[in-house]
Design an enzyme around this catalytic site. Structure first.
Site, short mmCIF file in Angstrom:
data_model
loop_
_atom_site.label_atom_id
_atom_site.label_comp_id
_atom_site.label_asym_id
_atom_site.label_seq_id
_atom_site.Cartn_x
_atom_site.Cartn_y
_atom_site.Cartn_z
N CYS B 81 0.84 -1.21 0.00
CA CYS B 81 0.00 0.00 0.00
C CYS B 81 0.87 1.26 0.00
O CYS B 81 1.65 1.46 -0.92
CB CYS B 81 -1.00 -0.03 1.14
SG CYS B 81 -2.32 1.19 0.91
N HIS B 181 -4.03 -4.39 -0.27
CA HIS B 181 -3.65 -5.00 1.00
C HIS B 181 -3.85 -6.52 0.94
O HIS B 181 -4.95 -7.00 1.23
CB HIS B 181 -4.52 -4.45 2.14
CG HIS B 181 -4.15 -3.06 2.56
ND1 HIS B 181 -3.16 -2.80 3.45
CD2 HIS B 181 -4.65 -1.86 2.19
CE1 HIS B 181 -3.04 -1.49 3.64
NE2 HIS B 181 -3.94 -0.90 2.87
N GLU B 183 -2.88 -8.66 3.00
CA GLU B 183 -3.15 -9.15 4.36
C GLU B 183 -4.61 -8.98 4.75
O GLU B 183 -5.04 -9.47 5.79
CB GLU B 183 -2.22 -8.47 5.37
CG GLU B 183 -2.59 -7.05 5.79
CD GLU B 183 -2.19 -5.96 4.80
OE1 GLU B 183 -1.93 -6.27 3.62
OE2 GLU B 183 -2.17 -4.77 5.20
#
Lengths: 257, 205
Positions: B81, B181, B183
């Site tokens: 990001c 992202h 994650e």
């Protein structure tokens, strides 16, 4: 209608780190466990989750931080925590614990700089401003911000506040119609479209969903970027996949569940 | 065990990045310790918030120099990001503030006619690369108002569409980065993180 890929967001009320209010899945081992609930919604294809912390006492904050940590351990979709956030430190604890966004409401009405402080420290993308609105004759637009769980009139115009919140640094508006909340009559579309018209950040529509057919109008007529619902999911009446199916059938872009 | 250092310069949610690396089988620590970073098999530069604020925090914690060292070392390096944006020379978000300059190019505001930030899931169109293997057409979670404009288009390994094509992932030698992202991108994100951890494991042996 906007071109966004519309997000479907289940909302969970938590008190002292436990999910409350009638969550009623048959296959739940522990209906109060926020981690288990979150994991189920993640599997169903939810795009994000919102946890609304209704803990009254300030010593309950620690349990909310612990909950954020536990959820982040097992759930790999974004989640927001709202309720009782009054300072940059409150926000920091929750973000460091694993929340992606924090949502502020009453404290931001009392002290609007809070929005700027959080946005400056952590970025606008994690600063959600929640607006509880009721129809009222006290404000120019006919929509007034209510605080403290929708009980206290603030005298602030809801549409003007949404625009101001964006200027102050809000990255998203979580807009709840307190007139519709719990009625199952569908979203307040005039409210949703009035807010969507004055902000350029995403708007999450909330309050009043009675079934999956209520979702698409919030996007098509109301201009919302995301739809939030609680009871239709919690009571097992429909899944996130059902919600996305109804949106897709109405021509709204969604991430398939 | 593959050891990953996640550079901790005091920004918001780093825990999810750490957890997702652990889930992919790595040992991941949040750290600002130069020795720990030097010993890691791979280094992750996360980032949320404004470009200028992140650069200031990177300098304050002396992690800007550590990021340079790690990237120069040839060890696998992953920006996420704003952590991707910081790798470039500058950003329209904070004019006058130098980025790390590890990658050539700038960061520019997303096109008009779409909402800012892009805060939604979106699909990837990927080029052949170990990071994005098996992820063509998959959905990832994006939150950003700015995006990289690399000088060398050949470094782009994934694009998404948001009011026009947007650079979603890049790779130059050992330095790889994603605008989205992973994650926070459920199973597809897990796949990408696993691709990276497997790569780290392979090259560190």
């Amino acid at each position: 209608m906007n071109s966004s890929v519309v997000r479907v967001i289940p909302c969970l009320d938590v008190d002292k780190g436990r999910v409350v209010k009638g969550v009623n899945f048959v296959d739940l081992r522990d209906a109060g466990d926020p981690v288990e609930m979150a994991a189920i919604y993640d599997k169903q294809g939810a795009d994000e989750l919102v946890f609304l912390d209704i803990t009254a006492s300030s010593d309950g904050r620690e349990t909310t931080v612990a909950m954020a940590r536990a959820v982040a351990e097992q759930v790999f979709i974004p989640f927001t925590i709202g309720g009782g956030i009054r300072s940059v430190d409150d926000a920091r604890m929750l973000l460091r614990a694993g929340a992606d966004k924090v949502s502020v409401m009453s404290a931001a009405i009392a002290r609007p700089e809070l929005i700027t402080e959080i946005a400056t420290e952590f970025g606008s993308q994690c600063c959600v401003v929640a607006i509880d609105s009721r129809r009222s004759e006290n404000t120019p637009s006919g929509f007034e911000v209510f605080t403290h769980g929708g009980r206290t009139p603030s005298g602030v115009d809801a549409i003007e506040w949404a625009a101001r919140a964006e200027q102050l640094g809000a990255g998203e508006i979580l807009l709840t119609s307190m007139d519709r909340d719990g009625t199952r009559e569908g979203f307040d579309l005039p409210l949703t479209s009035a807010v969507s018209a004055v902000v350029n950040v995403p708007v999450v529509a909330s309050g009043g969903v009675g079934g999956v057919a209520d979702l698409a109008p919030a996007v098509i007529e109301g201009g919302a970027d995301a739809v939030l619902a609680a009871s239709i999911f919690h009571f097992g009446e429909c899944t996130v996949a059902d919600a996305k199916g109804a949106l897709a059938d109405a021509g709204v872009r969604v991430r398939p569940a | 065990m593959t050891k990953i250092a996640v550079l901790d310069y005091g920004i918001g949610n780093l825990r999810s990045a750490q957890k997702s690396l652990e889930r992919a089988g790595a040992v991941a620590s949040l750290t600002a310790d130069p020795d720990e970073i030097a010993e890691a098999d791979g280094v992750v530069l996360p980032g949320v918030g404004a470009f200028g604020a992140c650069m200031a925090a990177l300098h304050e914690t002396r992690l800007a120099a550590e990021a340079h060292k790690a990237a120069d070392s040839g060890r696998p390096f992953l920006g996420i990001c704003v952590g991707m944006q910081l790798l470039y020379e500058s950003s329209a978000e904070t004019p006058g503030v130098d980025g790390l300059g590890i990658l050539e190019g700038t960061v520019e505001r997303l096109g008009e006619g779409v909402k800012h930030p892009q805060m939604q899931w979106n699909t990837l169109q990927v080029e052949m690369h170990p990071l994005t293997e098996g992820l063509d057409g998959e959905w990832m979670y994006f939150v950003h108002s700015y995006a990289a404009v690399p000088e060398n288009a050949a470094t782009v390994i994934a694009r998404t569409d948001y009011g026009g094509p947007v650079v979603a992932a890049v790779a130059k030698n050992n330095v790889w980065a994603t605008q989205f992202h992973p994650e926070k991108s459920a199973d597809a994100g897990h796949r990408l993180i696993t691709n990276w951890v497997n790569w780290v494991e392979r090259v560190s042996q």
